[in-house]
Scaffold this active site. Structure first.
Site, short mmCIF file in Angstrom:
data_model
loop_
_atom_site.label_atom_id
_atom_site.label_comp_id
_atom_site.label_asym_id
_atom_site.label_seq_id
_atom_site.Cartn_x
_atom_site.Cartn_y
_atom_site.Cartn_z
N ASP A 68 0.82 -1.21 0.00
CA ASP A 68 0.00 0.00 0.00
C ASP A 68 0.86 1.26 0.00
OD1 ASP A 68 0.96 -0.44 2.56
OD2 ASP A 68 -1.00 -0.75 3.47
N HIS A 139 -7.45 -4.35 10.01
CA HIS A 139 -7.11 -4.15 8.60
C HIS A 139 -5.81 -4.85 8.23
CE1 HIS A 139 -4.92 -0.28 9.88
NE2 HIS A 139 -4.02 -0.88 9.17
N GLU A 144 -9.66 -1.48 5.18
CA GLU A 144 -10.37 -1.19 6.41
C GLU A 144 -11.63 -2.06 6.51
OE1 GLU A 144 -8.85 0.38 8.51
OE2 GLU A 144 -8.08 2.35 7.91
C1 GLP Z 1 -0.48 0.21 8.73
C2 GLP Z 1 -0.16 -0.54 7.42
C3 GLP Z 1 -0.41 -2.01 7.56
C4 GLP Z 1 0.14 -2.46 8.89
C5 GLP Z 1 -0.65 -1.88 10.03
C6 GLP Z 1 -0.07 -2.16 11.39
O1 GLP Z 1 -1.48 1.14 8.63
N1 GLP Z 1 -0.82 -0.05 6.25
O2 GLP Z 1 0.19 -2.70 6.48
O3 GLP Z 1 0.07 -3.86 8.99
O4 GLP Z 1 -0.92 -0.53 9.85
O5 GLP Z 1 1.00 -1.31 11.70
P1 GLP Z 1 2.10 -1.69 12.76
O6 GLP Z 1 2.82 -2.85 12.19
O7 GLP Z 1 3.00 -0.49 12.85
O8 GLP Z 1 1.39 -2.01 14.01
#
Ligand code: GLP
Length: 261
Positions: A68, A139, A144
């Site tokens: 993404d 997500h 979402e």
């Molecule tokens: C972000 C990304 C995701 C990720 C998630 C968790 O928004 N787009 O790909 O898995 O949130 O983030 P984190 O790994 O920092 O907890």
């Protein structure tokens, strides 16, 4: 069902995932990696960088597709996922930059950016292993709650919760973009192996919903239940709400020696 492996800490998860990815690259030097951002996959990238350097693994043909990107950040913004992937993955591993792709969040071309990305993934032959984190609202990528299981790469509006969660990477919550472009759930499910990681108590509920909850668009992570080859690497805290935890431990303790992750 997913293979759930409970590990001592994120470093141990990083080692297991990196071992599996390194073996893939050794067998297929132009392997296609599905790259995730966020803090969760960082131990994997660190362990993989160490391992490929130590073993002298040739990674120059490895290809990559990120999940993404934010829409509308200026090119080169340090928190754009293009910049994060360059900093955390491409440079430490010594990958070939032109082989590593991130959805294009530029406004000028956004209308066809999703279709362009789908085409590029398809032409690569598809993702061999997809790394995934999970958001506190369940997500994956930036899909979402409510995202269709049939969704492909497209523009989405981030939830207020996700913007709050990601504000730590920006000067303020207002600086977190409102829109993103993300691989869809159907895109993710096309990868040949899904490697989902989660650490910390804050992820326990989302993780339990993804692994054991009802399969529902209201919980995008539950899409993993539709995939035939999923590995979930979690620490004790993230595993704390799994009902079948004893079985996962039992199955992993008795894993056949010939079976890989
Ligand atoms: C972000 C990304 C995701 C990720 C998630 C968790 O928004 N787009 O790909 O898995 O949130 O983030 P984190 O790994 O920092 O907890």
């Amino acid at each position: 069902m997913a293979e759930v492996v409970v590990v001592a800490d994120k470093e141990a998860a990083g080692e297991l995932a990196a071992e599996s990815i390194q073996a893939l690259i050794a067998a297929k030097p132009d392997a296609v990696l599905g790259l995730a951002t966020g803090s969760t996959p960082l131990p994997v990238y660190r362990a993989l960088a160490r391992r490929v350097a130590a073993a002298g693994t040739d990674v120059s043909h490895v290809r990559g597709y990120a999940l993404d990107e934010y829409v509308g950040l200026p090119a080169g913004h340090p928190e754009s996922y293009r910049a994060v992937i360059t900093r955390e993955v491409v440079e430490p591993l010594g990958l070939t930059p032109s082989l590593i792709h991130v959805p294009n969040g530029a406004i000028a071309t956004i209308e066809h950016a999703g279709a362009d990305y789908e085409k590029a993934i398809a032409e690569s032959g598809g993702v061999d292993v997809q790394l995934l984190g999970i958001g506190t609202d369940g997500h994956i990528g930036f899909n979402e709650p409510g995202s269709s299981f049939a969704s492909v790469t497209r523009v989405k509006t981030l939830t207020e919760q996700t913007r709050k969660d990601n504000a730590r990477f920006f000067a303020s919550e207002d600086d977190v973009p409102m829109h993103c472009i993300t691989q869809g759930l159907s895109t993710i499910l096309r990868a040949r192996h899904l490697l989902l990681l989660a650490f910390g108590e804050g992820k326990a509920e989302a993780l339990a919903g993804a692994v054991e909850g009802p399969v529902s668009a209201s919980n995008p992570g539950s899409a993993i239940q539709l995939h035939p080859h999923v590995t979930v690497l979690v620490d004790e805290a993230a595993a704390s709400k799994l009902r079948n935890i004893d079985y996962y431990r039992y199955a992993y303790a008795h894993k056949p020696a010939w079976q890989k992750l």
